[in-house]
Design an enzyme around this catalytic site. Structure first.
Site, PDB file in Angstrom:
ATOM      1  N   THR A  70      75.651 -13.953  55.470  1.00  8.68           N
ATOM      2  CA  THR A  70      75.012 -15.103  55.071  1.00  8.68           C
ATOM      3  C   THR A  70      75.527 -16.002  53.752  1.00  8.68           C
ATOM      4  O   THR A  70      75.922 -17.152  54.139  1.00  8.68           O
ATOM      5  CB  THR A  70      73.666 -14.829  54.881  1.00  8.68           C
ATOM      6  OG1 THR A  70      73.215 -14.124  56.060  1.00  8.68           O
ATOM      7  CG2 THR A  70      72.931 -16.192  54.843  1.00  8.68           C
ATOM      8  N   SER A 197      80.765  -9.012  57.156  1.00  2.34           N
ATOM      9  CA  SER A 197      79.621  -8.386  56.626  1.00  2.34           C
ATOM     10  C   SER A 197      79.621  -6.952  56.622  1.00  2.34           C
ATOM     11  O   SER A 197      80.221  -6.265  57.654  1.00  2.34           O
ATOM     12  CB  SER A 197      78.261  -8.932  57.378  1.00  2.34           C
ATOM     13  OG  SER A 197      77.322  -8.237  57.032  1.00  2.34           O
ATOM     14  N   CYS A 323      64.202 -15.863  69.050  1.00  2.00           N
ATOM     15  CA  CYS A 323      65.310 -15.962  68.054  1.00  2.00           C
ATOM     16  C   CYS A 323      65.095 -14.907  67.105  1.00  2.00           C
ATOM     17  O   CYS A 323      65.904 -14.458  66.475  1.00  2.00           O
ATOM     18  CB  CYS A 323      64.562 -17.346  67.511  1.00  2.00           C
ATOM     19  SG  CYS A 323      64.953 -18.764  68.407  1.00  2.00           S
TER      20      CYS A 323
HETATM   21  N1  PLP Z   1      76.781 -14.028  61.258  1.00  2.00           N
HETATM   22  C1  PLP Z   1      76.588 -13.416  62.479  1.00  2.00           C
HETATM   23  C2  PLP Z   1      77.125 -13.723  63.659  1.00  2.00           C
HETATM   24  C3  PLP Z   1      75.716 -12.185  62.415  1.00  2.00           C
HETATM   25  O1  PLP Z   1      75.530 -11.577  63.296  1.00  2.00           O
HETATM   26  C4  PLP Z   1      74.998 -11.978  61.184  1.00  2.00           C
HETATM   27  C5  PLP Z   1      73.966 -11.020  60.986  1.00  2.00           C
HETATM   28  O2  PLP Z   1      73.400 -10.656  62.024  1.00  2.00           O
HETATM   29  C6  PLP Z   1      75.365 -12.732  59.924  1.00  2.00           C
HETATM   30  C7  PLP Z   1      76.222 -13.884  60.026  1.00  2.00           C
HETATM   31  C8  PLP Z   1      74.614 -12.438  58.729  1.00  2.00           C
HETATM   32  O3  PLP Z   1      75.247 -11.430  58.068  1.00  2.00           O
HETATM   33  P1  PLP Z   1      74.179 -10.628  56.992  1.00  2.00           P
HETATM   34  O4  PLP Z   1      73.352 -10.024  57.559  1.00  2.00           O
HETATM   35  O5  PLP Z   1      75.335  -9.651  56.406  1.00  2.00           O
HETATM   36  O6  PLP Z   1      73.885 -11.871  56.056  1.00  2.00           O
END
Ligand code: PLP
Length: 379
Positions: A70, A197, A323
């Site tokens: 994120t 991540s 969602c």
């Molecule tokens: N982007 C995608 C495609 C994801 O699947 C996720 C998490 O589910 C994220 C971003 C967010 O990652 P994080 O949980 O490390 O913040």
């Protein structure tokens, strides 16, 4: 428990935990310290950076640690926009990005930027022609995910990179789901910025990184200390970073073996689902699909109820219809790929991990068939 939700998160690999433990207890020095005690932590962190860089064909100095996917996504979008605002205020993304991208784009729209959300076809693929057509003189960034978290569709990243390069536009990709499942090479694929991540591949939660191609001026998102060469302030999550590096090394070593195992199990399960359960429909692409992803809808079944029944049997899968747990509306990703009305609510996402076994899949199938029969017929 049978855990089939690896796209949501993964457990920390036992070797990763062992690697991390000393950095909580004995080697707790601040990596910014000048004494030997802090230097050990610093050295291990740099080893982790080099390891992560290697897996995507990058240089260590192009890797910046973050608190996860994120933050990496927010940083890439918010700060590219800020840096390039004199050149233009137009961004291109897709309709099926993760909320970390979509909600950041919505925020940018409120602040004077324009965003084009490319639609996808029934398999979840963007159209390269539509992308070319969407490019404008004032386009400053293309952000298209490497692979989708719900339906597992892998985008034509290399071709997107070529279009970005041809038009002199920065290309960011959210590779959170693709990392360690797809072979990624930022140079060959023309990627300028890439988000990863740690907790999706056996590393700890709250870890991640943003790859920033050498020479790109990306202002910091967080201000404070001079960590990460003044580009990401805050005392580093030392143990987490070291754990993420170890998880990446283990994943890299087992890449081929895992890829073969996961795609084999995926195809086996898809075949059984399609032959043994009437009224089901695989969502996404068969050809361009993440190795461990199955997103499937059952006609006339309430997905949430199915999830609960499976949970009662100790089986974890994810809902494909909402969602998130607090939202009752059908997933925007499933809507974008036009899953029919009678199927959309009966969708589940099964995401496999390397430690899953064929025995687990057999138990899952038995429960699933029983639960669907119960939900459809009441017996
Ligand atoms: N982007 C995608 C495609 C994801 O699947 C996720 C998490 O589910 C994220 C971003 C967010 O990652 P994080 O949980 O490390 O913040």
């Amino acid at each position: 428990m049978i855990y089939l939700d690896h796209a949501a998160t993964t457990g920390v690999h036992p070797e990763v935990l062992l690697e991390m433990l000393p950095f909580f207890k004995d080697v707790y020095g601040n990596p910014s310290g000048i004494y030997e005690f802090g230097k050990d932590a610093k050295e291990m962190m740099e080893r982790s950076r080099a390891q992560l860089a290697k897996t995507i064909g990058a240089k260590p100095e192009e890797i910046f640690f973050t608190s996860g996917g994120t933050e990496a996504d927010n940083w890439a979008l918010l700060k590219t926009s800020e840096q390039k605002k004199e050149q233009g205020r137009h961004i291109i993304t897709s309709q099926i990005e993760h909320h970390a991208i979509l909600r950041t784009c919505a925020h940018l729209e409120k602040n004077g930027y324009e965003v084009t959300y490319l639609p996808v076809d029934r398999e979840g693929m963007i159209s390269l022609e539509a992308l070319e057509q969407a490019v404008r003189k004032d386009t400053i960034l293309i952000s298209i995910m490497y692979a989708n978290n719900e339906i597992g569709t892998v985008q034509p990243v290399r071709e997107i990179g070529k279009i970005a390069k041809k038009n002199n536009i920065l290309f960011h990709t959210d590779a959170v789901q693709a990392y360690m499942h797809e072979k990624i090479n930022v140079s060959e694929e023309g990627i300028d910025l890439l988000s990863v991540s740690g907790h999706k591949f056996g590393g700890p939660k709250g870890t991640g990184f943003l790859y920033v191609r050498d020479g790109i001026m990306l202002p910091p998102l967080l201000h404070g200390g001079g960590q990460e060469k003044n580009r990401r302030a805050g005392t580093e999550n030392v143990a987490g970073i070291i754990g993420m590096g170890k998880a990446s090394a283990i994943g890299e070593k087992n890449f081929e073996k895992n890829h073969e195992k996961l795609s084999g199990m995926r195809d086996y399960l898809i075949k059984r689902l399609q032959t043994e359960i009437e009224g089901c429909r695989l969502n996404g692409s068969m050809k361009h699909r993440l190795d461990g992803n199955i997103n499937i809808s059952f006609e006339g079944v309430e997905g949430e109820a199915l999830l609960l029944l499976l949970d009662m049997a100790g089986i974890c899968v994810s809902s494909g219809s909402a969602c998130n747990s607090s939202s009752k509306s059908a997933s925007y990703v499933l809507q974008a790929v036009k899953v029919p009305e009678t199927y959309i609510r009966g969708t589940i996402r099964i995401t496999l991990g390397a430690e899953n076994t064929m025995e687990e899949l057999a138990v899952f199938m038995e429960h699933l068939k029983e639960d669907i029969r119960y939900l459809r017929n009441g017996n």
